[in-house]
Design a protein around this motif. Structure first.
Motif, PDB file in Angstrom:
ATOM      1  N   GLN A  85       0.820  -1.204   0.000  1.00 10.77           N
ATOM      2  CA  GLN A  85       0.000   0.000   0.000  1.00 10.77           C
ATOM      3  C   GLN A  85       0.860   1.262   0.000  1.00 10.77           C
ATOM      4  N   ARG A  86       1.915   1.252   0.796  1.00 10.45           N
ATOM      5  CA  ARG A  86       2.782   2.436   0.860  1.00 10.45           C
ATOM      6  C   ARG A  86       3.460   2.708  -0.477  1.00 10.45           C
ATOM      7  N   SER A  87       3.640   1.669  -1.278  1.00 11.61           N
ATOM      8  CA  SER A  87       4.302   1.866  -2.562  1.00 11.61           C
ATOM      9  C   SER A  87       3.446   2.677  -3.527  1.00 11.61           C
ATOM     10  N   ARG A  88       2.201   2.973  -3.146  1.00  7.80           N
ATOM     11  CA  ARG A  88       1.327   3.823  -3.966  1.00  7.80           C
ATOM     12  C   ARG A  88       1.047   5.163  -3.290  1.00  7.80           C
ATOM     13  N   ILE A  89       1.785   5.439  -2.222  1.00  5.59           N
ATOM     14  CA  ILE A  89       1.615   6.701  -1.493  1.00  5.59           C
ATOM     15  C   ILE A  89       2.983   7.369  -1.406  1.00  5.59           C
ATOM     16  N   GLY A  90       3.172   8.457  -2.121  1.00  8.30           N
ATOM     17  CA  GLY A  90       4.444   9.165  -2.051  1.00  8.30           C
ATOM     18  C   GLY A  90       4.554   9.953  -0.754  1.00  8.30           C
ATOM     19  N   PHE A  91       5.770  10.049  -0.217  1.00  9.48           N
ATOM     20  CA  PHE A  91       5.987  10.802   1.027  1.00  9.48           C
ATOM     21  C   PHE A  91       7.287  11.586   0.879  1.00  9.48           C
ATOM     22  N   VAL A  92       7.196  12.901   1.035  1.00  6.53           N
ATOM     23  CA  VAL A  92       8.365  13.773   0.982  1.00  6.53           C
ATOM     24  C   VAL A  92       8.574  14.339   2.376  1.00  6.53           C
ATOM     25  N   PHE A  93       9.722  14.018   2.974  1.00  7.26           N
ATOM     26  CA  PHE A  93       9.997  14.365   4.367  1.00  7.26           C
ATOM     27  C   PHE A  93      10.708  15.713   4.471  1.00  7.26           C
ATOM     28  N   GLN A  94      10.748  16.257   5.690  1.00  5.65           N
ATOM     29  CA  GLN A  94      11.476  17.498   5.948  1.00  5.65           C
ATOM     30  C   GLN A  94      12.955  17.358   5.604  1.00  5.65           C
ATOM     31  N   SER A  95      13.533  16.218   6.001  1.00  7.39           N
ATOM     32  CA  SER A  95      14.987  16.061   5.951  1.00  7.39           C
ATOM     33  C   SER A  95      15.456  15.195   4.786  1.00  7.39           C
ATOM     34  N   PHE A  96      14.667  15.172   3.706  1.00  5.68           N
ATOM     35  CA  PHE A  96      15.033  14.548   2.425  1.00  5.68           C
ATOM     36  C   PHE A  96      15.037  13.015   2.498  1.00  5.68           C
ATOM     37  N   ASN A  97      15.769  12.433   3.480  1.00  2.73           N
ATOM     38  CA  ASN A  97      15.814  10.970   3.646  1.00  2.73           C
ATOM     39  C   ASN A  97      16.290  10.239   2.401  1.00  2.73           C
ATOM     40  N   LEU A  98      17.243  10.829   1.684  1.00  2.39           N
ATOM     41  CA  LEU A  98      17.849  10.132   0.549  1.00  2.39           C
ATOM     42  C   LEU A  98      18.867   9.124   1.050  1.00  2.39           C
ATOM     43  N   PHE A  99      19.111   8.095   0.242  1.00  2.00           N
ATOM     44  CA  PHE A  99      20.145   7.123   0.574  1.00  2.00           C
ATOM     45  C   PHE A  99      21.506   7.737   0.236  1.00  2.00           C
ATOM     46  N   PRO A 100      22.368   7.977   1.233  1.00  2.00           N
ATOM     47  CA  PRO A 100      23.620   8.698   0.958  1.00  2.00           C
ATOM     48  C   PRO A 100      24.593   7.934   0.078  1.00  2.00           C
ATOM     49  N   HIS A 101      24.480   6.596   0.073  1.00  2.00           N
ATOM     50  CA  HIS A 101      25.426   5.790  -0.696  1.00  2.00           C
ATOM     51  C   HIS A 101      24.972   5.549  -2.136  1.00  2.00           C
ATOM     52  N   LEU A 102      23.811   6.061  -2.497  1.00  2.00           N
ATOM     53  CA  LEU A 102      23.295   5.894  -3.855  1.00  2.00           C
ATOM     54  C   LEU A 102      23.350   7.225  -4.597  1.00  2.00           C
ATOM     55  N   THR A 103      23.541   7.163  -5.908  1.00  2.00           N
ATOM     56  CA  THR A 103      23.492   8.374  -6.721  1.00  2.00           C
ATOM     57  C   THR A 103      22.053   8.877  -6.815  1.00  2.00           C
ATOM     58  N   VAL A 104      21.917  10.069  -7.372  1.00  2.00           N
ATOM     59  CA  VAL A 104      20.584  10.639  -7.598  1.00  2.00           C
ATOM     60  C   VAL A 104      19.731   9.678  -8.432  1.00  2.00           C
ATOM     61  N   ARG A 105      20.313   9.188  -9.519  1.00  2.00           N
ATOM     62  CA  ARG A 105      19.595   8.259 -10.393  1.00  2.00           C
ATOM     63  C   ARG A 105      19.148   7.009  -9.619  1.00  2.00           C
ATOM     64  N   GLN A 106      20.032   6.463  -8.812  1.00  2.00           N
ATOM     65  CA  GLN A 106      19.720   5.244  -8.059  1.00  2.00           C
ATOM     66  C   GLN A 106      18.680   5.505  -6.973  1.00  2.00           C
ATOM     67  N   ASN A 107      18.730   6.674  -6.344  1.00  2.00           N
ATOM     68  CA  ASN A 107      17.729   7.013  -5.334  1.00  2.00           C
ATOM     69  C   ASN A 107      16.322   7.019  -5.925  1.00  2.00           C
ATOM     70  N   VAL A 108      16.202   7.589  -7.118  1.00  2.00           N
ATOM     71  CA  VAL A 108      14.883   7.681  -7.754  1.00  2.00           C
ATOM     72  C   VAL A 108      14.401   6.318  -8.227  1.00  2.00           C
ATOM     73  N   ALA A 109      15.315   5.490  -8.719  1.00  2.00           N
ATOM     74  CA  ALA A 109      14.937   4.207  -9.313  1.00  2.00           C
ATOM     75  C   ALA A 109      14.735   3.096  -8.291  1.00  2.00           C
ATOM     76  N   GLU A 110      15.255   3.253  -7.082  1.00  2.00           N
ATOM     77  CA  GLU A 110      15.298   2.152  -6.123  1.00  2.00           C
ATOM     78  C   GLU A 110      13.911   1.562  -5.825  1.00  2.00           C
ATOM     79  N   ALA A 111      12.958   2.389  -5.456  1.00  2.00           N
ATOM     80  CA  ALA A 111      11.652   1.863  -5.050  1.00  2.00           C
ATOM     81  C   ALA A 111      10.886   1.204  -6.198  1.00  2.00           C
ATOM     82  N   PRO A 112      10.828   1.812  -7.389  1.00  2.00           N
ATOM     83  CA  PRO A 112      10.142   1.115  -8.488  1.00  2.00           C
ATOM     84  C   PRO A 112      10.764  -0.237  -8.820  1.00  2.00           C
ATOM     85  N   LEU A 113      12.105  -0.340  -8.695  1.00  2.00           N
ATOM     86  CA  LEU A 113      12.769  -1.603  -9.001  1.00  2.00           C
ATOM     87  C   LEU A 113      12.555  -2.642  -7.905  1.00  2.00           C
TER      88      LEU A 113
END
Length: 250
Positions: A85-113
């Motif tokens: 269910q959460r995979s159909r609900i986008g969430f944008v946090f205050q503190s970004f919560n990006l994966f620091p070890h992944l590139t921008v491209r990988q951060n965006v692609a991770e969840a769909p993959l």
């Protein structure tokens, strides 16, 4: 699209949400305002079941979130179903919560993959489109530490969009940014609103609320005190508590 009914949430003796009712139609933008501690973030987290509610329910596009109904009782879903269910609900946090070890491209692609198991070629094409949409195609191979706060938040928005969500939740998306970087994030959010994305936005950006929101909600002490079109809530609030709050933030 989003139906919140009679939602209560307590932490021990502290009652944070005290019977919240909120409906957001498909393609609508609802902005939630309120003082610190009013329950705004808890409400957002209840929508995608990051917080388990004590009473009431949340449904998105007619589907109960976090629970299944059996007779007149609700039973919590297994974690696998909740993650679906959460995979159909986008969430944008205050503190970004990006994966620091992944590139921008990988951060965006991770969840769909990984969460949605979509074909890699399709996800790579989508990732390029989304990074172009948020103005960061040239940063695809950069790491989060190499980006400004505004750029990181735009990556976070692209990551949320990559899920093809039914709704995107924004929890004070500009509060951690330097003032000069706020505009670039709000412009991406304006574009989403114009494109018909269903959004619930917790923010103190009154100008954004006035310009973009279909509905403005004022939350205080776990209750919705006032809600309506921006012109009514922001320019002619009916409740004294709303007037007092706006008097301090405007």
């Amino acid at each position: 699209m989003v139906d919140v009914r009679g939602v209560h949430k307590s932490y021990g003796p502290l009652e944070v949400l005290r019977g919240v009712d909120l409906r957001v139609g498909a393609g609508e933008v609802t902005v939630v305002l309120g003082p610190s501690g009013s329950g705004k973030s808890t409400l957002l987290r209840a929508v995608n079941h990051l917080e388990k509610i004590d009473r009431g329910f949340v449904a998105i596009d007619g589907e109960l979130i976090g629970y299944r109904r059996s007779g007149d009782r609700l039973h919590e879903l297994k974690e696998r179903e909740i993650l679906r269910q959460r995979s159909r609900i986008g969430f944008v946090f205050q503190s970004f919560n990006l994966f620091p070890h992944l590139t921008v491209r990988q951060n965006v692609a991770e969840a769909p993959l990984s969460a949605q198991r979509r074909p890699r070629e399709e996800v790579e094409e989508l990732t390029a489109e989304l990074l172009d949409r948020v103005g960061l195609r040239d940063k695809a191979d950069a790491y989060p530490r190499q980006l400004s706060g505004g750029q990181q938040q735009r990556v976070a928005i692209a990551r949320a969009l990559a899920l093809r969500p039914k709704v995107i939740l924004f929890d004070e998306p500009t509060s951690a940014l330097d003032p000069e970087l706020v505009g670039e994030v709000l412009e991406v959010m304006r574009d989403l609103a114009r494109s018909g994305t269903t959004m619930i936005v917790v923010t103190h950006e009154i100008g954004f609320a006035r310009e973009v929101a279909d509905t403005v909600v004022f939350l205080d002490e776990g209750l919705i005190v006032e809600q309506g079109p921006p012109a009514q809530v922001l320019d002619a609030p009916r409740h004294e508590r709303t007037r007092a709050f706006l008097g301090k933030v405007l």
